[in-house]
Scaffold this motif. Structure first.
Motif, PDB file in Angstrom:
ATOM      1  N   PHE A   1       0.847  -1.194   0.000  1.00 33.14           N
ATOM      2  CA  PHE A   1       0.000   0.000   0.000  1.00 33.14           C
ATOM      3  C   PHE A   1       0.881   1.242   0.000  1.00 33.14           C
ATOM      4  O   PHE A   1       1.871   1.320   0.712  1.00 33.14           O
ATOM      5  CB  PHE A   1      -0.900   0.006   1.235  1.00 33.14           C
ATOM      6  CG  PHE A   1      -1.780  -1.195   1.308  1.00 33.14           C
ATOM      7  CD1 PHE A   1      -2.718  -1.429   0.315  1.00 33.14           C
ATOM      8  CD2 PHE A   1      -1.676  -2.107   2.346  1.00 33.14           C
ATOM      9  CE1 PHE A   1      -3.537  -2.538   0.366  1.00 33.14           C
ATOM     10  CE2 PHE A   1      -2.494  -3.212   2.392  1.00 33.14           C
ATOM     11  CZ  PHE A   1      -3.425  -3.440   1.413  1.00 33.14           C
TER      12      PHE A   1
ATOM     13  N   GLN B   1      -0.386   8.105  -1.045  1.00 27.92           N
ATOM     14  CA  GLN B   1      -0.277   9.024  -2.164  1.00 27.92           C
ATOM     15  C   GLN B   1       0.250  10.394  -1.749  1.00 27.92           C
ATOM     16  O   GLN B   1       0.863  11.093  -2.532  1.00 27.92           O
ATOM     17  CB  GLN B   1      -1.640   9.194  -2.849  1.00 27.92           C
ATOM     18  CG  GLN B   1      -2.097   7.928  -3.570  1.00 27.92           C
ATOM     19  CD  GLN B   1      -3.443   8.125  -4.175  1.00 27.92           C
ATOM     20  OE1 GLN B   1      -4.415   8.367  -3.470  1.00 27.92           O
ATOM     21  NE2 GLN B   1      -3.529   7.999  -5.479  1.00 27.92           N
TER      22      GLN B   1
ATOM     23  N   GLU C   1      -6.272   7.096  -9.882  1.00 33.29           N
ATOM     24  CA  GLU C   1      -6.535   6.042  -8.910  1.00 33.29           C
ATOM     25  C   GLU C   1      -6.131   4.675  -9.434  1.00 33.29           C
ATOM     26  O   GLU C   1      -5.682   3.820  -8.661  1.00 33.29           O
ATOM     27  CB  GLU C   1      -8.026   6.034  -8.532  1.00 33.29           C
ATOM     28  CG  GLU C   1      -8.474   7.267  -7.768  1.00 33.29           C
ATOM     29  CD  GLU C   1      -9.924   7.171  -7.346  1.00 33.29           C
ATOM     30  OE1 GLU C   1     -10.580   6.149  -7.674  1.00 33.29           O
ATOM     31  OE2 GLU C   1     -10.400   8.111  -6.689  1.00 33.29           O
ATOM     32  N   GLU C   2      -6.334   4.450 -10.729  1.00 32.98           N
ATOM     33  CA  GLU C   2      -6.008   3.154 -11.314  1.00 32.98           C
ATOM     34  C   GLU C   2      -5.362   3.350 -12.676  1.00 32.98           C
ATOM     35  O   GLU C   2      -5.692   4.300 -13.402  1.00 32.98           O
ATOM     36  CB  GLU C   2      -7.259   2.296 -11.487  1.00 32.98           C
ATOM     37  CG  GLU C   2      -7.852   1.761 -10.215  1.00 32.98           C
ATOM     38  CD  GLU C   2      -8.965   0.759 -10.508  1.00 32.98           C
ATOM     39  OE1 GLU C   2      -8.720  -0.451 -10.329  1.00 32.98           O
ATOM     40  OE2 GLU C   2     -10.043   1.194 -10.954  1.00 32.98           O
TER      41      GLU C   2
ATOM     42  N   LYS D   1      -1.424  -0.101 -11.170  1.00 34.92           N
ATOM     43  CA  LYS D   1      -1.919   0.543  -9.962  1.00 34.92           C
ATOM     44  C   LYS D   1      -3.419   0.285  -9.880  1.00 34.92           C
ATOM     45  O   LYS D   1      -4.165   0.583 -10.805  1.00 34.92           O
ATOM     46  CB  LYS D   1      -1.663   2.045  -9.970  1.00 34.92           C
ATOM     47  CG  LYS D   1      -2.182   2.746  -8.708  1.00 34.92           C
ATOM     48  CD  LYS D   1      -1.904   4.237  -8.745  1.00 34.92           C
ATOM     49  CE  LYS D   1      -2.424   4.930  -7.482  1.00 34.92           C
ATOM     50  NZ  LYS D   1      -2.189   6.387  -7.505  1.00 34.92           N
ATOM     51  N   THR D   2      -3.841  -0.297  -8.784  1.00 33.05           N
ATOM     52  CA  THR D   2      -5.256  -0.549  -8.574  1.00 33.05           C
ATOM     53  C   THR D   2      -5.579  -0.260  -7.107  1.00 33.05           C
ATOM     54  O   THR D   2      -4.765   0.346  -6.406  1.00 33.05           O
ATOM     55  CB  THR D   2      -5.629  -1.993  -8.973  1.00 33.05           C
ATOM     56  OG1 THR D   2      -7.040  -2.174  -8.878  1.00 33.05           O
ATOM     57  CG2 THR D   2      -4.909  -3.023  -8.132  1.00 33.05           C
ATOM     58  N   THR D   3      -6.740  -0.641  -6.645  1.00 33.66           N
ATOM     59  CA  THR D   3      -7.138  -0.312  -5.277  1.00 33.66           C
ATOM     60  C   THR D   3      -7.675  -1.541  -4.558  1.00 33.66           C
ATOM     61  O   THR D   3      -8.185  -2.475  -5.176  1.00 33.66           O
ATOM     62  CB  THR D   3      -8.228   0.778  -5.258  1.00 33.66           C
ATOM     63  OG1 THR D   3      -9.366   0.327  -6.008  1.00 33.66           O
ATOM     64  CG2 THR D   3      -7.701   2.066  -5.862  1.00 33.66           C
ATOM     65  N   ASN D   4      -7.533  -1.509  -3.253  1.00 36.37           N
ATOM     66  CA  ASN D   4      -8.165  -2.485  -2.362  1.00 36.37           C
ATOM     67  C   ASN D   4      -8.956  -1.668  -1.350  1.00 36.37           C
ATOM     68  O   ASN D   4      -8.419  -1.155  -0.393  1.00 36.37           O
ATOM     69  CB  ASN D   4      -7.117  -3.352  -1.670  1.00 36.37           C
ATOM     70  CG  ASN D   4      -7.748  -4.419  -0.794  1.00 36.37           C
ATOM     71  OD1 ASN D   4      -8.959  -4.513  -0.682  1.00 36.37           O
ATOM     72  ND2 ASN D   4      -6.899  -5.239  -0.177  1.00 36.37           N
TER      73      ASN D   4
ATOM     74  N   ASN E   1     -10.170   1.616  -0.359  1.00 41.03           N
ATOM     75  CA  ASN E   1      -9.713   2.962  -0.687  1.00 41.03           C
ATOM     76  C   ASN E   1      -8.193   3.066  -0.696  1.00 41.03           C
ATOM     77  O   ASN E   1      -7.645   4.165  -0.785  1.00 41.03           O
ATOM     78  CB  ASN E   1     -10.280   3.973   0.317  1.00 41.03           C
ATOM     79  CG  ASN E   1     -11.780   4.111   0.200  1.00 41.03           C
ATOM     80  OD1 ASN E   1     -12.330   4.046  -0.897  1.00 41.03           O
ATOM     81  ND2 ASN E   1     -12.449   4.291   1.338  1.00 41.03           N
ATOM     82  N   ARG E   2      -7.530   1.928  -0.612  1.00 39.32           N
ATOM     83  CA  ARG E   2      -6.073   1.941  -0.498  1.00 39.32           C
ATOM     84  C   ARG E   2      -5.436   1.520  -1.815  1.00 39.32           C
ATOM     85  O   ARG E   2      -5.771   0.470  -2.379  1.00 39.32           O
ATOM     86  CB  ARG E   2      -5.628   1.005   0.624  1.00 39.32           C
ATOM     87  CG  ARG E   2      -6.291   1.328   1.968  1.00 39.32           C
ATOM     88  CD  ARG E   2      -5.889   0.329   3.019  1.00 39.32           C
ATOM     89  NE  ARG E   2      -4.500   0.469   3.405  1.00 39.32           N
ATOM     90  CZ  ARG E   2      -3.866  -0.388   4.231  1.00 39.32           C
ATOM     91  NH1 ARG E   2      -4.510  -1.438   4.699  1.00 39.32           N
ATOM     92  NH2 ARG E   2      -2.615  -0.191   4.541  1.00 39.32           N
ATOM     93  N   PRO E   3      -4.526   2.324  -2.340  1.00 41.31           N
ATOM     94  CA  PRO E   3      -3.889   1.997  -3.625  1.00 41.31           C
ATOM     95  C   PRO E   3      -2.860   0.876  -3.492  1.00 41.31           C
ATOM     96  O   PRO E   3      -2.150   0.774  -2.488  1.00 41.31           O
ATOM     97  CB  PRO E   3      -3.233   3.306  -4.037  1.00 41.31           C
ATOM     98  CG  PRO E   3      -2.983   4.020  -2.759  1.00 41.31           C
ATOM     99  CD  PRO E   3      -4.098   3.638  -1.826  1.00 41.31           C
TER     100      PRO E   3
ATOM    101  N   SER F   1      -7.425  -3.905 -12.591  1.00 41.48           N
ATOM    102  CA  SER F   1      -7.743  -4.907 -11.572  1.00 41.48           C
ATOM    103  C   SER F   1      -7.671  -6.309 -12.143  1.00 41.48           C
ATOM    104  O   SER F   1      -7.210  -7.249 -11.461  1.00 41.48           O
ATOM    105  CB  SER F   1      -9.134  -4.643 -10.987  1.00 41.48           C
ATOM    106  OG  SER F   1     -10.124  -4.667 -12.002  1.00 41.48           O
TER     107      SER F   1
END
Length: 356
Positions: A5, A8, A302-303, A315-318, A320-322, A348
């Motif tokens: 993680f 940012q 964000e992605e 770059k993706t998210t889990n 709200n966490r990148p 993703s």
């Protein structure tokens, strides 16, 4: 490697590396522009719209996938992704990409036909074509095999000039295709030229163009740090954003011994050192600086997924966490990207395929 993680807010923009935007390198005819005139220029010209008339360049003619040319074209290097109805004169090399369609006579010192290209006409190549000296480069095995199998295709060979006569058959063109020259891990277009690419995908709508520009510049700078130079770009599409940019490496005496796997492994290591804040005194300053610039540019979205030659950066998210990861592109992923390059607009799914 999965970097975990990333906060940012912890990154700064002070490491951004300036470089020229690809759009500034060309005389360009835009996608929705139509011109009825003959054009002569000393610079590279990129055609994304429709031109009716002859085009001549002292450097290069690039016809994008949205471009149409009705007339003759002449330049040392010609790369076609769109449609041409007329004669082609390539004094050094001609590249017909998979989306290209050509109706007319082709004269080129050497040429590459990629899978899916559509040709209706004669291709003439060799020592005596257009007053050039070097021999044509063929994908001999596939061309000769198909010529023997197909009675209505003709090839005439001599020591000086070779002519291939193509009938209107897309399946035929696929079968005589040369080795793909635009690939994730870098393929040789000829004995001294390696071509690799950036595939950039950013999902979502209303993405700021300034953010896209910064990411493209940083990615391009990273490729240059690996030893590649910018060659050509396709028109971007939006919502989601996708663009294909091509880079080349000349295998001259200085870098002939470079192994591409080593080149991209070095790049991956530089990304790991930067994203994990590791100090590596053995890594070159230029590549580390470009990796830092790339890290900084990723804050803007964000992605995203981006191929950097033989590297895939995601770059993706889990929640709200990148999450950011970088890996060398496997043969399986390379084939998937070759068949569906726009899969980079789904970070993703790429991330899932990397680690599952």
């Amino acid at each position: 490697m999965f970097f975990g993680f990333v906060d940012q807010k912890s990154n700064k923009n002070s490491n951004a590396v300036d470089t020229k935007a690809p759009d500034s390198l060309f005389t360009q005819i835009g996608q929705e522009t139509e011109i009825e005139a003959s054009i002569k220029t000393k610079k590279t010209i990129r055609i994304g719209g429709k031109v009716t008339g002859n085009v001549q360049s002292d450097e290069k003619i690039i016809l994008s996938s949205t471009g149409e040319l009705h007339g003759e074209c002449s330049a040392p290097i010609i790369e076609v992704s769109g449609k041409i109805a007329g004669k082609i004169f390539a004094k050094k090399s001609l590249i017909l990409n998979g989306s290209s369609s050509v109706q007319g006579e082709i004269y080129a010192k050497q040429f590459v036909v990629n899978e899916g290209a559509y040709i209706d006409g004669n291709i003439t190549s060799g020592d005596n074509v257009l007053d050039v000296d070097e021999k044509v480069v063929y994908n001999d095995s596939s061309v000769q095999k198909k010529m023997k199998e197909t009675s209505n295709k003709q090839i005439q060979d001599s020591d000086k000039t070779s002519t291939v006569t193509y009938k209107r058959s897309k399946n035929y063109v696929k079968e005589v295709t040369a080795e793909p020259i635009i690939s994730g891990d870098g393929n040789r277009a000829s004995s001294n030229r390696v071509i690799s690419n950036i595939l950039l995908g950013i999902p979502g709508n209303n993405i700021e163009k300034t953010s896209i520009k910064e990411i493209k510049l940083a990615a391009g700078n990273f490729m240059e740090a690996l030893g590649f130079t910018f060659e050509i770009f396709d028109e971007p599409t939006y919502n989601p954003f996708y663009q294909h940019l091509t880079y080349v490496m000349d295998r001259n005496d200085q870098n002939e011994k470079k192994n591409l796997t080593e080149v991209f492994s070095t790049g991956k290591k530089a990304l790991e050192d930067v994203f994990l804040d590791r100090n590596n005194g053995h890594m070159g300053e230029k590549i580390l600086k470009s990796a830092k610039s790339l890290k900084s540019s990723l804050e803007k979205v964000e992605e995203l997924s981006v191929t950097l030659g033989g590297i895939i950066l995601v770059k993706t998210t889990n929640g709200n966490r990148p999450i950011i990861s970088a890996e060398l592109i496997s043969p399986e992923l390379h084939n998937e990207l070759k068949n569906n390059p726009k899969m980079v607009t789904q970070p993703s799914e790429i991330y899932f395929s990397l680690y599952n």
